[in-house]
Design a protein around this motif. Structure first.
Motif, PDB file in Angstrom:
ATOM      1  N   ILE A 155      -4.763  41.362  81.217  1.00 47.13           N
ATOM      2  CA  ILE A 155      -5.587  40.295  80.887  1.00 47.13           C
ATOM      3  C   ILE A 155      -5.515  39.612  79.401  1.00 47.13           C
ATOM      4  CG2 ILE A 155      -7.999  39.241  80.952  1.00 47.13           C
ATOM      5  CD1 ILE A 155      -8.710  41.559  82.751  1.00 47.13           C
ATOM      6  N   ALA A 156      -4.971  38.687  79.268  1.00 53.34           N
ATOM      7  CA  ALA A 156      -4.480  38.469  77.932  1.00 53.34           C
ATOM      8  C   ALA A 156      -5.624  37.338  77.170  1.00 53.34           C
ATOM      9  CB  ALA A 156      -3.303  37.625  78.048  1.00 53.34           C
ATOM     10  N   GLN A 157      -5.384  37.472  75.837  1.00 58.19           N
ATOM     11  CA  GLN A 157      -6.256  36.884  74.969  1.00 58.19           C
ATOM     12  C   GLN A 157      -5.981  35.360  75.526  1.00 58.19           C
ATOM     13  OE1 GLN A 157      -8.378  37.801  72.793  1.00 58.19           O
ATOM     14  NE2 GLN A 157      -7.645  39.818  72.100  1.00 58.19           N
ATOM     15  N   GLU A 158      -7.182  34.463  75.121  1.00 61.43           N
ATOM     16  CA  GLU A 158      -6.758  32.919  75.563  1.00 61.43           C
ATOM     17  C   GLU A 158      -5.684  32.400  74.510  1.00 61.43           C
ATOM     18  OE1 GLU A 158     -10.041  30.127  76.197  1.00 61.43           O
ATOM     19  OE2 GLU A 158     -10.760  31.979  77.178  1.00 61.43           O
ATOM     20  N   GLY A 159      -5.080  31.358  74.903  1.00 61.29           N
ATOM     21  CA  GLY A 159      -4.057  30.710  74.083  1.00 61.29           C
ATOM     22  C   GLY A 159      -3.009  31.291  73.918  1.00 61.29           C
ATOM     23  N   ILE A 160      -2.434  32.271  74.994  1.00 63.90           N
ATOM     24  CA  ILE A 160      -1.093  32.476  75.065  1.00 63.90           C
ATOM     25  C   ILE A 160      -0.188  31.296  75.340  1.00 63.90           C
ATOM     26  CG2 ILE A 160       0.532  34.145  75.765  1.00 63.90           C
ATOM     27  CD1 ILE A 160      -1.218  36.236  74.638  1.00 63.90           C
ATOM     28  N   LYS A 161       0.828  31.036  74.688  1.00 63.24           N
ATOM     29  CA  LYS A 161       1.521  29.783  75.196  1.00 63.24           C
ATOM     30  C   LYS A 161       2.785  30.083  75.630  1.00 63.24           C
ATOM     31  CE  LYS A 161      -0.936  26.427  71.944  1.00 63.24           C
ATOM     32  NZ  LYS A 161      -1.377  27.466  70.947  1.00 63.24           N
ATOM     33  N   ASP A 162       3.384  31.018  75.066  1.00 65.03           N
ATOM     34  CA  ASP A 162       4.641  31.510  75.391  1.00 65.03           C
ATOM     35  C   ASP A 162       4.678  32.838  76.035  1.00 65.03           C
ATOM     36  OD1 ASP A 162       7.418  32.160  75.819  1.00 65.03           O
ATOM     37  OD2 ASP A 162       7.980  31.883  73.613  1.00 65.03           O
ATOM     38  N   ASN A 163       4.574  32.918  77.552  1.00 65.76           N
ATOM     39  CA  ASN A 163       4.465  34.096  78.305  1.00 65.76           C
ATOM     40  C   ASN A 163       5.776  34.874  78.013  1.00 65.76           C
ATOM     41  OD1 ASN A 163       2.457  33.069  79.328  1.00 65.76           O
ATOM     42  ND2 ASN A 163       2.961  33.329  81.432  1.00 65.76           N
ATOM     43  N   ALA A 164       6.825  34.386  77.854  1.00 68.16           N
ATOM     44  CA  ALA A 164       7.997  35.179  77.753  1.00 68.16           C
ATOM     45  C   ALA A 164       7.972  35.943  76.525  1.00 68.16           C
ATOM     46  CB  ALA A 164       9.449  34.329  77.635  1.00 68.16           C
ATOM     47  N   ALA A 165       7.691  35.527  75.354  1.00 67.86           N
ATOM     48  CA  ALA A 165       7.446  35.940  74.189  1.00 67.86           C
ATOM     49  C   ALA A 165       6.232  36.846  74.242  1.00 67.86           C
ATOM     50  CB  ALA A 165       7.073  34.794  73.009  1.00 67.86           C
ATOM     51  N   PHE A 166       5.232  36.566  74.680  1.00 71.93           N
ATOM     52  CA  PHE A 166       4.064  37.790  74.951  1.00 71.93           C
ATOM     53  C   PHE A 166       4.549  38.977  75.769  1.00 71.93           C
ATOM     54  CE2 PHE A 166       0.652  39.335  77.677  1.00 71.93           C
ATOM     55  CZ  PHE A 166      -0.326  39.837  76.783  1.00 71.93           C
ATOM     56  N   GLU A 167       5.218  38.705  76.903  1.00 74.21           N
ATOM     57  CA  GLU A 167       5.960  39.817  77.501  1.00 74.21           C
ATOM     58  C   GLU A 167       6.596  40.616  76.584  1.00 74.21           C
ATOM     59  OE1 GLU A 167       7.581  39.036  81.328  1.00 74.21           O
ATOM     60  OE2 GLU A 167       5.593  37.900  82.001  1.00 74.21           O
ATOM     61  N   LYS A 168       7.508  40.147  75.862  1.00 76.34           N
ATOM     62  CA  LYS A 168       8.411  40.899  75.025  1.00 76.34           C
ATOM     63  C   LYS A 168       7.737  41.612  74.093  1.00 76.34           C
ATOM     64  CE  LYS A 168      12.604  39.840  72.237  1.00 76.34           C
ATOM     65  NZ  LYS A 168      13.175  39.014  71.174  1.00 76.34           N
ATOM     66  N   GLY A 169       6.648  41.040  73.432  1.00 75.39           N
ATOM     67  CA  GLY A 169       5.749  41.820  72.668  1.00 75.39           C
ATOM     68  C   GLY A 169       4.916  42.844  73.044  1.00 75.39           C
ATOM     69  N   VAL A 170       4.645  42.843  74.276  1.00 67.62           N
ATOM     70  CA  VAL A 170       3.939  43.923  74.955  1.00 67.62           C
ATOM     71  C   VAL A 170       4.919  45.159  75.236  1.00 67.62           C
ATOM     72  CG1 VAL A 170       3.003  44.660  77.167  1.00 67.62           C
ATOM     73  CG2 VAL A 170       2.296  42.574  76.144  1.00 67.62           C
ATOM     74  N   ARG A 171       6.203  44.771  75.752  1.00 69.00           N
ATOM     75  CA  ARG A 171       7.170  45.732  75.891  1.00 69.00           C
ATOM     76  C   ARG A 171       7.498  46.425  74.586  1.00 69.00           C
ATOM     77  NH1 ARG A 171       9.217  41.928  79.901  1.00 69.00           N
ATOM     78  NH2 ARG A 171       8.941  43.072  81.909  1.00 69.00           N
TER      79      ARG A 171
END
Ligand code: WT7
Length: 632
Positions: free
Chosen positions: A549-565
């Motif tokens: 469950i991500a914070q609202e307003g995440i625009k770039d999913n790929a960048a978010f996933e990369k950040g999580v990894r």
């Protein structure tokens, strides 16, 4: 000499005796070792505490049994053959005499650097001979080693150093793996910035000679080794003194330090090594594990050396310079026993048969598998392409906590069947129980795998937290050690391990706690909540699937996933990186707030049929939303 079973008839009679009179059986095995003083009581135990004491009152030093006692008969035989990452570089051999001398020298160096019996020393090293020398040197002087796999992150390393209040870290400068040159010392530097106040000295082994930062506490391995005597009086250890701590993941919280002790571990690792691999004088044995895991402790270092074997160590990876490297090494060193993990077999199988077909593997007599269930396809490939139908597969089931192999075929002695670890070792009494703890008897049944009698190499405690040991392993069922695995017994009594029944996943044979991975993911600022489950993965056995469950307003999913990894890599290490990440609007929770992982596992496996009863969910509508997001 330690007993080596030779026939099915003998296995059956030895097994019977070992169960009828375990104390008598293990005392007889223990007699074959060198003790400084004989034990008074063979076994005292109470699983309620738990308290298990083998060979109480006995005094010994395990390195006298690994090294000194072989000097007369096999001083010039290879003890360790080290194969470097680079196939162009020459292998290095240490004879028993040479290994003894190196261990003594380093033991003297440890003493000269203030290390005393009972001190904890952390190792963070690649697969170099100095790692084996280092742990044996600790054992020589009664220091307790805690080896941390060099793939873990600085944070994970710091946690482990702090948990055991280690006084020293021993590392290498770099790790050569395939084409990569991985910084090792830099990770230690980073870890020490995270409050490892107990560390007084860092010893650095020069492996590649690459550039490193030098700090006040640092000393070179080769400098501290200078002018050291090549003999060192072994410390007198009580049979129940700690030999080492090894951290492993559980279903909750931080990894726990599994504690093994000197006497029982010695007897069991040697006995199991000799029998499971049917090692004979002059054989070359190779286990491809890393010493950072229990397999490396028990079946690269201690078991083989106790048995006077020639044990190989490999620095590199199975796919460098190509997917034939394992087989090239087997041919080159005429390997007789080969022990690896299903994940490696599957990865090599996927690269194609041409990488194995050209090599002469006719010296192989036994091939082994460990760490996770080996699927039927991989079993057959291993049997046909590697063993050529002539080398029985030993599918060995055991755990960090068991210290040694517990359930396994004996090669050439018992039968083998794909996917079946099959039969208990002498002295091992497995039982299947139902959820109420009632024993499930008979054949063609399933249950939770427990062990109902102590064995010499079993876990004694979890470092600094005995209650956790009791709670995790001895509280589920009365008077039994609970393994956390589900198990099936077939029509003829063979055992098949089905997999974990707790929130532990097995990724490439490495154990991961889902809670541990979730905690790491949650450190990412964009994450509100997460749930991690395992799902079937062709190569890794299980992959890591993270619902977030991500914070609202995440625009770039790929960048978010990369950040999580990247966050998970930082907190635990690359081995814990989720394979799949799915952003979801919510997680299915019961009224008591527990995540219903059963549903998440089903959806992660790509199958949303028969999701079962979801009426107890607080938010049943979320299930459809998750299915939609997952596309199943
Ligand atoms: C868990 C222990 C033992 C050294 C390597 C892993 C699984 C282990 C097998 C096998 C099916 C297996 C179990 C066990 N496991 N060997 N032959 N067949 N599953 O040690 O990290 O302590 O993990 O690995 O689930 O509980 P570990």
């Amino acid at each position: 000499m330690t007993l080596q079973i030779k026939s099915l008839k003998q296995y059956k009679s030895v097994y019977k005796k070992s169960v009828k009179d375990p104390e008598g059986f293990w005392a007889e095995q223990a007699e074959t070792f060198q003790w400084q003083k004989k034990w008074d009581t063979t076994l005292e135990w109470d699983f309620k505490e738990p308290s298990v004491k083998w060979f109480k009152g006995g005094k010994l030093n395990i390195t006298e049994n690994c090294l000194d006692r072989h000097l007369k008969d096999r001083g010039d035989q290879a003890a360790i053959i080290w194969e470097p990452n680079n196939p162009e570089e020459a292998a290095i051999t240490y004879t028993y005499k040479e290994l003894h001398a190196e261990v003594c020298k380093f033991a003297n160096a440890l003493r000269a650097n203030g290390i005393k019996k009972g001190d904890r020393i952390c190792f963070y090293m690649p697969m170099v001979p100095e790692l084996a020398i280092g742990v044996l040197a600790c054992a020589r002087i009664g220091a307790i080693h805690s080896v941390v796999f060099a793939g873990f992150s600085a944070t994970a390393l710091a946690d482990r150093i702090k948990d055991a209040s280690c006084k020293m870290v021993i590392c290498s400068d770099y790790n050569s793996r395939g084409t990569k040159n991985i910084p090792v010392k830099a990770v230690v530097d980073d870890a020490l910035k995270q409050g490892c106040k107990s560390i007084e000295t860092v010893i650095v082994h020069k492996n590649t000679g690459g550039k490193i930062k030098w700090n006040k506490k640092d000393k070179w391995w080769h400098e501290v080794m200078k002018r050291r005597r090549s003999t060192c009086k072994p410390a007198t250890m009580d049979a129940e003194d700690m030999l080492f701590i090894l951290y492993t993941s559980g279903s909750t919280g931080k990894p726990k330090g599994v504690v093994h002790t000197c006497g029982g571990y010695m007897v069991y690792t040697c006995f199991s090594f000799k029998n499971v691999f049917q090692y004979k004088e002059g054989d070359v044995y190779w286990c491809t594990a890393d010493i950072g895991w229990i397999t490396g402790h028990s079946y690269i270092v201690y078991g083989p050396l106790l048995a006077g074997a020639t044990t190989m160590m490999f620095e590199g990876v199975p796919t460098y310079p190509d997917a034939g490297r394992f087989w090239q090494i087997c041919e080159k060193h005429k390997v007789n026993q080969f022990y690896t993990a299903p994940t490696a077999i599957r990865a090599l199988m996927a690269k194609g048969d041409e990488f194995v077909e050209g090599y002469d593997l006719s010296d192989l007599k036994v091939i082994g598998s460990v760490g996770e269930p080996i699927n039927e396809e991989a079993w057959h490939w291993y049997n046909e392409k590697v063993g050529k139908g002539n080398a029985p597969i030993v599918d060995t089931w055991w755990q960090t906590e068991t210290g040694g192999i517990m359930i396994t075929p004996l090669p050439g002695i018992t039968d083998t069947k794909p996917c079946y670890a099959s039969y208990p070792m002498p002295g091992i009494q497995p039982v299947l129980v139902n959820a109420e703890g009632k024993e499930v008897k008979g054949n063609d049944v399933e249950g939770l795998l427990c062990i109902k009698f102590p064995w010499p190499s079993m876990i004694r405690t979890t470092y600094g937290d005995h209650e956790r040991c009791r709670q995790v392993y001895f509280s589920a069922f009365e008077n039994m050690y609970f393994t956390g695995d589900g198990c099936r017994r077939d029509e003829e009594g063979r055992l098949r391990i089905i997999g974990r029944v707790d929130d532990v996943i097995n990724v490439s044979g490495h154990r991961m706690g889902t809670a541990e991975v979730e905690n790491a993911i949650n450190e990412h600022a964009g994450v509100i909540e997460s749930a991690v489950v395992g799902y079937p993965h062709d190569i890794k056995g299980q992959g890591i699937f993270a619902y977030i469950i991500a914070q609202e307003g995440i625009k770039d999913n790929a960048a978010f996933e990369k950040g999580v990894r990247a966050t998970v890599t930082k907190v635990i290490g690359p081995i814990a990186k989720p394979d799949k990440i799915l952003i979801v609007p919510g997680l299915p929770k019961t009224r008591s707030g527990k995540i219903m992982r059963r549903l998440l596992r089903k959806i992660a496996s790509g199958d949303a049929s028969n999701l079962g009863d979801t009426s107890t969910l607080l938010n049943p509508e979320v299930v459809n939303a998750i299915r939609k997001a997952a596309g199943v």
